[in-house]
Motif scaffolding. Structure first.
Motif, PDB file in Angstrom:
ATOM      1  N   ALA A 171       0.840  -1.204   0.000  1.00 27.57           N
ATOM      2  CA  ALA A 171       0.000   0.000   0.000  1.00 27.57           C
ATOM      3  C   ALA A 171       0.873   1.251   0.000  1.00 27.57           C
ATOM      4  CB  ALA A 171      -0.934  -0.010   1.208  1.00 27.57           C
ATOM      5  N   ALA A 172       1.917   1.254   0.809  1.00 29.62           N
ATOM      6  CA  ALA A 172       2.832   2.403   0.874  1.00 29.62           C
ATOM      7  C   ALA A 172       3.535   2.617  -0.460  1.00 29.62           C
ATOM      8  CB  ALA A 172       3.851   2.192   1.997  1.00 29.62           C
ATOM      9  N   ASP A 173       3.903   1.539  -1.111  1.00 33.58           N
ATOM     10  CA  ASP A 173       4.542   1.590  -2.424  1.00 33.58           C
ATOM     11  C   ASP A 173       3.617   2.271  -3.434  1.00 33.58           C
ATOM     12  OD1 ASP A 173       6.486   0.922  -4.421  1.00 33.58           O
ATOM     13  OD2 ASP A 173       5.358  -0.881  -4.923  1.00 33.58           O
ATOM     14  N   LYS A 174       2.338   1.902  -3.401  1.00 34.58           N
ATOM     15  CA  LYS A 174       1.350   2.514  -4.308  1.00 34.58           C
ATOM     16  C   LYS A 174       1.139   3.990  -3.969  1.00 34.58           C
ATOM     17  CE  LYS A 174      -0.120  -1.283  -6.489  1.00 34.58           C
ATOM     18  NZ  LYS A 174       0.380  -1.505  -7.833  1.00 34.58           N
ATOM     19  N   ILE A 175       1.081   4.305  -2.678  1.00 36.36           N
ATOM     20  CA  ILE A 175       0.901   5.707  -2.274  1.00 36.36           C
ATOM     21  C   ILE A 175       2.096   6.536  -2.725  1.00 36.36           C
ATOM     22  CG2 ILE A 175       0.731   7.278  -0.300  1.00 36.36           C
ATOM     23  CD1 ILE A 175      -0.919   5.027   1.111  1.00 36.36           C
ATOM     24  N   SER A 176       3.297   5.988  -2.580  1.00 40.28           N
ATOM     25  CA  SER A 176       4.494   6.693  -3.051  1.00 40.28           C
ATOM     26  C   SER A 176       4.420   6.947  -4.552  1.00 40.28           C
ATOM     27  CB  SER A 176       5.750   5.881  -2.706  1.00 40.28           C
ATOM     28  OG  SER A 176       6.898   6.484  -3.250  1.00 40.28           O
ATOM     29  N   ALA A 177       3.957   5.956  -5.302  1.00 40.75           N
ATOM     30  CA  ALA A 177       3.802   6.131  -6.755  1.00 40.75           C
ATOM     31  C   ALA A 177       2.770   7.208  -7.065  1.00 40.75           C
ATOM     32  CB  ALA A 177       3.407   4.806  -7.401  1.00 40.75           C
ATOM     33  N   LEU A 178       1.692   7.256  -6.285  1.00 42.27           N
ATOM     34  CA  LEU A 178       0.667   8.277  -6.477  1.00 42.27           C
ATOM     35  C   LEU A 178       1.214   9.670  -6.164  1.00 42.27           C
ATOM     36  CD1 LEU A 178      -2.265   8.871  -7.236  1.00 42.27           C
ATOM     37  CD2 LEU A 178      -2.872   8.490  -4.837  1.00 42.27           C
ATOM     38  N   ILE A 179       2.046   9.753  -5.143  1.00 44.20           N
ATOM     39  CA  ILE A 179       2.690  11.034  -4.810  1.00 44.20           C
ATOM     40  C   ILE A 179       3.528  11.516  -5.994  1.00 44.20           C
ATOM     41  CG2 ILE A 179       4.453  12.104  -3.333  1.00 44.20           C
ATOM     42  CD1 ILE A 179       3.342  10.209  -1.066  1.00 44.20           C
ATOM     43  N   LYS A 180       4.272  10.599  -6.614  1.00 42.94           N
ATOM     44  CA  LYS A 180       5.073  10.948  -7.786  1.00 42.94           C
ATOM     45  C   LYS A 180       4.173  11.489  -8.901  1.00 42.94           C
ATOM     46  CE  LYS A 180       8.314  10.783 -11.038  1.00 42.94           C
ATOM     47  NZ  LYS A 180       9.221  11.904 -11.222  1.00 42.94           N
ATOM     48  N   CYS A 181       3.060  10.811  -9.152  1.00 50.41           N
ATOM     49  CA  CYS A 181       2.125  11.268 -10.193  1.00 50.41           C
ATOM     50  C   CYS A 181       1.590  12.660  -9.875  1.00 50.41           C
ATOM     51  CB  CYS A 181       0.963  10.287 -10.330  1.00 50.41           C
ATOM     52  SG  CYS A 181       1.425   8.666 -10.956  1.00 50.41           S
ATOM     53  N   THR A 182       1.257  12.884  -8.614  1.00 48.12           N
ATOM     54  CA  THR A 182       0.741  14.182  -8.175  1.00 48.12           C
ATOM     55  C   THR A 182       1.789  15.272  -8.370  1.00 48.12           C
ATOM     56  OG1 THR A 182      -0.704  13.118  -6.565  1.00 48.12           O
ATOM     57  CG2 THR A 182      -0.213  15.439  -6.182  1.00 48.12           C
ATOM     58  N   GLU A 183       3.021  14.978  -7.995  1.00 46.05           N
ATOM     59  CA  GLU A 183       4.098  15.958  -8.146  1.00 46.05           C
ATOM     60  C   GLU A 183       4.350  16.291  -9.606  1.00 46.05           C
ATOM     61  OE1 GLU A 183       7.216  13.980  -5.979  1.00 46.05           O
ATOM     62  OE2 GLU A 183       6.582  14.860  -4.063  1.00 46.05           O
ATOM     63  N   GLY A 208       2.115  16.111 -11.996  1.00 44.79           N
ATOM     64  CA  GLY A 208       0.970  16.920 -12.417  1.00 44.79           C
ATOM     65  C   GLY A 208       1.104  18.362 -11.973  1.00 44.79           C
ATOM     66  N   LYS A 209       1.578  18.557 -10.734  1.00 44.45           N
ATOM     67  CA  LYS A 209       1.781  19.923 -10.227  1.00 44.45           C
ATOM     68  C   LYS A 209       2.829  20.667 -11.055  1.00 44.45           C
ATOM     69  CE  LYS A 209       2.555  20.475  -5.841  1.00 44.45           C
ATOM     70  NZ  LYS A 209       2.975  20.217  -4.455  1.00 44.45           N
ATOM     71  N   ALA A 210       3.782  19.918 -11.617  1.00 35.39           N
ATOM     72  CA  ALA A 210       4.829  20.526 -12.443  1.00 35.39           C
ATOM     73  C   ALA A 210       4.357  20.755 -13.880  1.00 35.39           C
ATOM     74  CB  ALA A 210       6.078  19.641 -12.433  1.00 35.39           C
ATOM     75  N   GLY A 211       3.082  20.426 -14.141  1.00 37.84           N
ATOM     76  CA  GLY A 211       2.528  20.648 -15.474  1.00 37.84           C
ATOM     77  C   GLY A 211       2.743  19.496 -16.439  1.00 37.84           C
ATOM     78  N   ASN A 212       3.256  18.380 -15.947  1.00 38.73           N
ATOM     79  CA  ASN A 212       3.507  17.220 -16.794  1.00 38.73           C
ATOM     80  C   ASN A 212       2.266  16.326 -16.813  1.00 38.73           C
ATOM     81  OD1 ASN A 212       4.492  15.037 -18.189  1.00 38.73           O
ATOM     82  ND2 ASN A 212       6.091  14.520 -16.709  1.00 38.73           N
ATOM     83  N   GLN A 213       1.621  16.231 -17.966  1.00 43.83           N
ATOM     84  CA  GLN A 213       0.401  15.435 -18.103  1.00 43.83           C
ATOM     85  C   GLN A 213       0.688  13.959 -18.398  1.00 43.83           C
ATOM     86  OE1 GLN A 213      -2.644  16.837 -17.348  1.00 43.83           O
ATOM     87  NE2 GLN A 213      -1.207  18.437 -16.730  1.00 43.83           N
ATOM     88  N   GLU A 214       1.953  13.616 -18.529  1.00 44.24           N
ATOM     89  CA  GLU A 214       2.373  12.250 -18.853  1.00 44.24           C
ATOM     90  C   GLU A 214       1.882  11.217 -17.831  1.00 44.24           C
ATOM     91  OE1 GLU A 214       4.872   9.557 -21.215  1.00 44.24           O
ATOM     92  OE2 GLU A 214       4.248  11.614 -21.562  1.00 44.24           O
ATOM     93  N   PHE A 215       1.696  11.644 -16.590  1.00 48.19           N
ATOM     94  CA  PHE A 215       1.357  10.724 -15.501  1.00 48.19           C
ATOM     95  C   PHE A 215      -0.152  10.669 -15.208  1.00 48.19           C
ATOM     96  CE2 PHE A 215       5.818  11.194 -15.100  1.00 48.19           C
ATOM     97  CZ  PHE A 215       6.294  10.108 -14.393  1.00 48.19           C
ATOM     98  N   ARG A 216      -0.958  11.353 -16.020  1.00 48.44           N
ATOM     99  CA  ARG A 216      -2.391  11.469 -15.752  1.00 48.44           C
ATOM    100  C   ARG A 216      -3.097  10.112 -15.667  1.00 48.44           C
ATOM    101  NH1 ARG A 216      -4.393  15.593 -19.690  1.00 48.44           N
ATOM    102  NH2 ARG A 216      -4.083  13.807 -21.019  1.00 48.44           N
TER     103      ARG A 216
END
Length: 198
Positions: free
Chosen positions: A137-149, A151-159
């Motif tokens: 679960a923590a591994d998945k949450i960490s991956a989600l944090i990466k996607c969120t970061e 997205g915040k940087a304007g990169n839509q690649e992780f949407r």
């Protein structure tokens, strides 16, 4: 005094050279050393949440160490992209065997008297099922944090990865992860100034 030399820790130091998300355009690169630290911290928090809120009996320090070492085999195997790793049962099973072989290879880089101390972090046992569930679960949450970061940087690649990982976290049916997602995850979407204002 033992004059033999062992390469275990020198190999682990190479975690910083293994990049994650190789198929994606990254605004900020992430290596498995960084990811493992974040996963470990979140897994530790999930264990504490389980103990404090859900009357579980986790060993948070043990869960944290499982998080630290959960991707160490990628020093040998590399980081296989998720779409490939989970393409079908045959590939998934073969990759599990490759990871197990890599784990034994790393453990054999330790002296005998230390090897047994590290085995529980590299080799799965039935008694660790619940602790490893928290690490997953923590591994998945960490991956989600990466996607969120990203997205915040304007990169839509992780949407699409973000949507997929959110669903994967829900499907885990992990109450500890649900608490973390409700109480802590929203803050990852804030700026530094917003975080400082709390």
């Amino acid at each position: 005094m033992n004059s033999r030399k062992y390469s275990f820790f020198a190999m682990l130091a190479r975690m910083k050279y293994i990049e994650r998300w190789a198929l994606m355009r990254n605004s900020v690169k992430e290596n498995i050393s960084e990811h493992s630290l974040e996963t470990s911290m979140i897994a530790h928090a999930l264990a504490l949440l389980g103990n404090k809120r859900l009357h579980k009996d986790y060993k948070p320090e043990h869960v944290a160490l499982l998080g630290i070492y959960h991707d160490c085999t990628e020093i040998i195997t590399g980081d296989m992209p998720t779409p490939i790793k989970y393409e079908n049962n045959e590939i998934q099973s073969a990759y599990k065997q490759i990871e197990k072989t890599a784990a034994f290879r790393l453990l054999n880089m330790l002296p005998d008297d230390l090897r047994t101390e590290y085995e529980p972090y590299f080799l799965e046992t039935p008694s660790d099922k619940e602790a490893r569930r928290l690490v997953k679960a923590a591994d998945k949450i960490s991956a989600l944090i990466k996607c969120t970061e990203e997205g915040k940087a304007g990169n839509q690649e992780f949407r699409s990865a973000e949507l997929s990982i959110k669903n994967a976290i829900k499907e885990l049916n992990c109450p500890e992860a649900n608490i973390f997602m409700e109480e802590f995850f929203p803050m990852y979407q804030m700026t530094l100034d917003e975080l400082n204002s709390f």
